[in-house]
Each structure stands twice: as structure tokens, then as C-alpha cells.
Scaffold this active site. Structure first.
Site, short mmCIF file in Angstrom:
data_model
loop_
_atom_site.label_atom_id
_atom_site.label_comp_id
_atom_site.label_asym_id
_atom_site.label_seq_id
_atom_site.Cartn_x
_atom_site.Cartn_y
_atom_site.Cartn_z
N LYS A 76 0.86 -1.18 0.00
CA LYS A 76 0.00 0.00 0.00
C LYS A 76 0.90 1.24 0.00
CE LYS A 76 -3.83 1.97 2.71
NZ LYS A 76 -4.72 1.72 3.87
N SER A 151 -9.58 1.62 2.79
CA SER A 151 -8.75 2.41 1.92
C SER A 151 -7.72 1.60 1.14
CB SER A 151 -8.01 3.47 2.76
OG SER A 151 -7.20 2.86 3.73
N SER A 175 -9.72 -0.89 6.88
CA SER A 175 -9.14 -0.70 5.54
C SER A 175 -8.45 -1.90 4.94
CB SER A 175 -8.14 0.45 5.57
OG SER A 175 -8.83 1.65 5.42
N1 GLN Z 1 -12.99 3.51 6.12
C1 GLN Z 1 -12.38 3.93 7.34
C2 GLN Z 1 -12.04 5.40 7.27
O1 GLN Z 1 -12.39 6.01 6.33
C3 GLN Z 1 -11.20 3.08 7.63
C4 GLN Z 1 -9.94 3.58 7.09
C5 GLN Z 1 -8.76 2.75 7.48
O2 GLN Z 1 -8.88 1.71 8.10
N2 GLN Z 1 -7.59 3.27 7.17
O3 GLN Z 1 -11.45 5.94 8.13
#
Ligand code: GLN
Length: 473
Positions: A76, A151, A175
Site C-alpha cells: 500500500k 482504503s 481498511s
Molecule cells: N474507512 C475507514 C475510514 O475512512 C477506515 C480507514 C482505514 O482503516 N484506514 O477511516
């Protein structure tokens, strides 16, 4: 691509001379180019990957290769790899190269994995659909009209589309698990402190963990054995010895498992996702596990608590991007203050700015007690209630997400709707417990459904054991 089942099987083929690390790397580079339209990769590290592959082939011949020899791994775009670009999918880090490697990368390289490139994600890991990347959206290969989740969307797609043997993401509120669920892959979020965060671009430091996205549970267990453990660079990395995760996979243990009644009956849960979850619960019972309903009356507090605390931490973590230290600097600045203001206004995307402002607000003098302190107290309450359930049960089972992958644009106009996508995943981060998303069948819309298992802190070993039983049954 050379046929792939597990990392262990691939290793055996490499040692038997059926393929080579260079051949696998060249095939991956070609496959990534052929699927360029998915936009999963921000950059392919062609030169360094091939150089590494040549070295690994030498080690394989000499019989000195590591446990991940030849395994094609993607990162990532928030995990640092020395002398390679990293941007957190943000314009503000344009042109920035890592000065050092993350501990995770060092451990992967020490076991001879091949790092093939960096993967698209939501900017600074903020999002649930990968629509917040400064470098464009990522398509879900299972239905290109739908999002891959976020994400770590690029990380999930690289595995689902067969471009990598495994990838790494970060999970602050789901994410890793949510994109895994949307793409039919396995996503693992370790216990907070199980994996070093050294070299991970921070979003919310008391929530963030790096973890693998893989084709199967066995590979996730193996990769966790490699990356987990104490690290002198990260004081929040636990000193506890790392378990023998791969050894636990074939054990036929039976467990006590709780499903959260409030999750199963949650408004907004897709009826077919609910049905699939209930069917798996029945299969687990038939296999000898005890599965019972437990009360968790705080479901509605999870998402607000998560968003107050993570935005507060983000507003502090992201203050370092000021146009002086890293990456982008506004060409329109005339003095120090305008350097800060213009760089940050031009460099950050809309969602990141929203969260920095929200986080600054909840930490501001007049609102600190009403929001930040209160959310800390609620975090404690949620932790206690979850621990109480985990005293009577070994695991908690929920769907990974309320529905399957949704269409692009569906939640974009309404941030609250988007935030509610995280309702089942944020609990594990708020509490700090390990959690995994595994595929749980296919919806009538043709898309994969995910099942989430959460375990006790540092009980990864049993979590992998149950996860492999769920996926094999
Ligand atoms: N969807 C969650 C957010 O927008 C999780 C993001 C993540 O785990 N980095 O914060």
C-alpha cells in the site's frame, strides 16, 4: 502467470526448479501492465524487483533462500521502502522518496520476498471506496462498475486480479478487511502492537496496524509470522513472542463463539449478507463449535467514537505536511505562513481536509471535553464490553460489511453514509483486538460476501485456526 495456490506450494516449485523468481517477476510485471486500467498500481518497481529476483534465484540454487523466496508482494502506498517513492495517494507527498524502510519491508526482504510496487489507496488511508485517491479510482475486477473498498483498495485488487501473490495494507478502521470482503480475498488486521508501525505513514496512531491481504488463510498466517514481533523502533510493538501461526492451521479445535445479536439485526444489513452469516453460524455449530448470541448494545456508538478519535489523531499526525519538510510546496507561497496555508490547501484532497478540520475542532479548547474526552471514555466502555464478551467466548463473529461492493458515486455525496460502511470493522480497532475477513460465499448480485472473526488480544494463533476451518468447511 505461473499457477498459484499457496506461498508454501510456490516455494516447493521454486526449489524443485519448476519456475524461477525472475520468471515470476517478469510475469507479474506483464500481468500488471495488462490490467493497467484497474489502476491498482501507482508504480511498478521494475528495476529493483528484477534485481532482487536475480539474487533470490541465486540463493534458491545455493539452498539459502528465505521463507518467502520469490513471493511477489505489493505495498500500500503508505508503507515506506527505502529509496522508493511513497505518497499516501496524496498530491502533498509528490516526488517524496522514503529515507528508510519500514520494519515490515525489512522483514519481508530478509525472507526474500520480491517487492513489486506500490498500490493505490484512499488519500492518507481515509476512505471506504478508494474514491479519495489523488491518483484516480481503482476498479473492482469482479465488477468494474463497483468500488474495490478502501482504503487499501489497490492492495485488495492486486490480489483479487492475480497481479500479486500477497499484498500489505493498513487497517485503522477496516481498511484491510472491508476491501478484502469486497474482492473475495482474505484480509487480516493484527492485534494493536503485534506488528511494528515503524515506516507506516500515520493516520491515527492508536488504531493503525499493517496487515496482509492474501488468497488464503495459510498465506496470511505465514506472512504474519514474518512481519510480527517486537521492534526497537516502535515502543508500541509488543514484546510478546510471536505464535506459531502456520502450525495452528490444521488443528481441529472447537471454540466458543459469540455472534452479536445487534449486528445481525442491524438496520441496513443486506438480507442476503445476513442469511450467509447465519448459514455459516449453523455450519460452525454442526462442526462442533458453540455459537451463541451475545448482546452488544453499543453498536451506534462505534462509528462516532471512531471518527472523533481518529480525526483528532489525524489532525495532529498530518500537521507535519507543511510544505517545508516533505514533498509538495506551493509555488504560490510568498512567506512562511502562506507556504503552510497554500501548500496544505492545494496539496490535501477534500476528505483529508474535512478530517483535519473535524479533528482540530474536537480538540479545540471549547469542545475538547464535549467530544474528545467523551469519545475516550466511550472507547473505554466499548473496550470493557467487548472484553467482557471475550471472557465468555473465544471469538466474535459478524459480517465484515453491511453489504457487498457498491457502485461508484453511491455514497460520495453523503460522508455519514460512507462512514457507516465501517460499522462492523471499527470495533476491532477501537478495542485493539485482532480480526480477519474471509470470503463467505457469493451474493445473488454476483459479488463476494465477507465474514469477520474477531479474537482476544494476541490470540492470532487461534484466530487463524478458526479462520481456516471456516474457509475449508
Ligand atoms: N474507512 C475507514 C475510514 O475512512 C477506515 C480507514 C482505514 O482503516 N484506514 O477511516
Amino acid at each position: 502467470m505461473y499457477p498459484f495456490s499457496t506461498i508454501a506450494a510456490l516455494g516447493a516449485d521454486l526449489r524443485a526448479g519448476k519456475t524461477s523468481s525472475v520468471a515470476l517477476t517478469e510475469q507479474a510485471i506483464a500481468a500488471i501492465a495488462a490490467k493497467k486500467h484497474l489502476n491498482a498500481f501507482l508504480e511498478v518497481f521494475e528495476t529493483s524487483a528484477l534485481a532482487q529476483a536475480r539474487q533470490v534465484d541465486g540463493k534458491i540454487k545455493a539452498g539459502t533462500a528465505g521463507r518467502l523466496a520469490g513471493v511477489i508482494v505489493g505495498l500500500k502506498d503508505n508503507i515506506c521502502y527505502q529509496a522508493h517513492k511513497v505518497s499516501a495517494s496524496s498530491k502533498i507527498l509528490e516526488g517524496f522518496e522514503s529515507l528508510y524502510s519500514s520494519t515490515v519491508v525489512e522483514r519481508l526482504l530478509a525472507e526474500d520476498a520480491i517487492i513489486i510496487g506500490r498500490l493505490n489507496c484512499d488519500e492518507f488511508a481515509m476512505g471506504s471506496s478508494n474514491e479519495n485517491s489523488a491518483f484516480g479510482r481503482v476498479l473492482n475486477p469482479l465488477d468494474e462498475r463497483t468500488v474495490p473498498g478502501g482504503s487499501s483498495g489497490g492492495s485488495a485488487v492486486a490480489v483479487a486480479a492475480g497481479l500479486c501473490h500477497a499484498t500489505f495494507g493498513s487497517d485503522t478502521g477496516g481498511s484491510i478487511r472491508q476491501p478484502a470482503s469486497f474482492t473475495g480475498t482474505v484480509g487480516f488486521k493484527p492485534t494493536y502492537g503485534r506488528v511494528s508501525r515503524w515506516g507506516l505513514i500515520a493516520y491515527a496512531s492508536s488504531f493503525d496496524q499493517i496487515g496482509p491481504i492474501t488468497h488464503n488463510v495459510a498465506d496470511a498466517a505465514l506472512l504474519m509470522e514474518v512481519i510480527a514481533g517486537p521492534d526497537e523502533h516502535d515502543t508500541t510493538a509488543s514484546q510478546k513472542p510471536v505464535g506459531h501461526y502456520t502450525g495452528s492451521l490444521s488443528a481441529k479445535k472447537t471454540y466458543r463463539i459469540a455472534y452479536l445479536k445487534d449486528c445481525i439485526n442491524a438496520e441496513g444489513l443486506d438480507p442476503e449478507v445476513k442469511q450467509k452469516t447465519l448459514e455459516t453460524i449453523e455450519r460452525l455449530k454442526a462442526a462442533g463449535h458453540t455459537v451463541e448470541g451475545a448482546d452488544f448494545p453499543y453498536l451506534d456508538y462505534l462509528v462516532p467514537t471512531y471518527y472523533v478519535l481518529t480525526t483528532a489523531e489525524a489532525s495532529s499526525n498530518l500537521s507535519r505536511f507543511d510544505g517545508v519538510h516533505f514533498g509538495y510546496r506551493s509555488p504560490n507561497a510568498t512567506d512562511l505562513e502562506s507556504t503552510y496555508k497554500k501548500t496544505r490547501s492545494e496539496g490535501f484532497g477534500k476528505e483529508v481536509k474535512r478530517r483535519i478540520m473535524l479533528g482540530t475542532f474536537v480538540l479545540s479548547a471549547g469542545y475538547y471535553d464535549a467530544y474528545y474526552s467523551k469519545a475516550q471514555k466511550v472507547r473505554q466502555l466499548l473496550r470493557r464490553k467487548t472484553e467482557e464478551i471475550l471472557q465468555s467466548y473465544d471469538f466474535i463473529i459478524t459480517p465484515s460489511t453491511p453489504g457487498t461492493a457498491f457502485e461508484f458515486g453511491k455514497n460520495s455525496a453523503d460522508p455519514i453514509k460512507m462512514y457507516l460502511e465501517d460499522i462492523f470493522t471499527v470495533q476491532a480497532n477501537i478495542v485493539g483486538i485482532p480480526a480477519i475477513s474471509v470470503p463467505n460465499g457469493t451474493h445473488s448480485n454476483g459479488l463476494p460476501v465477507g465474514l469477520q472473526l474477531m479474537g482476544r488480544p494476541f490470540d492470532e494463533e487461534n484466530l487463524f485456526c478458526l479462520a481456516s476451518q471456516v474457509t475449508l468447511s
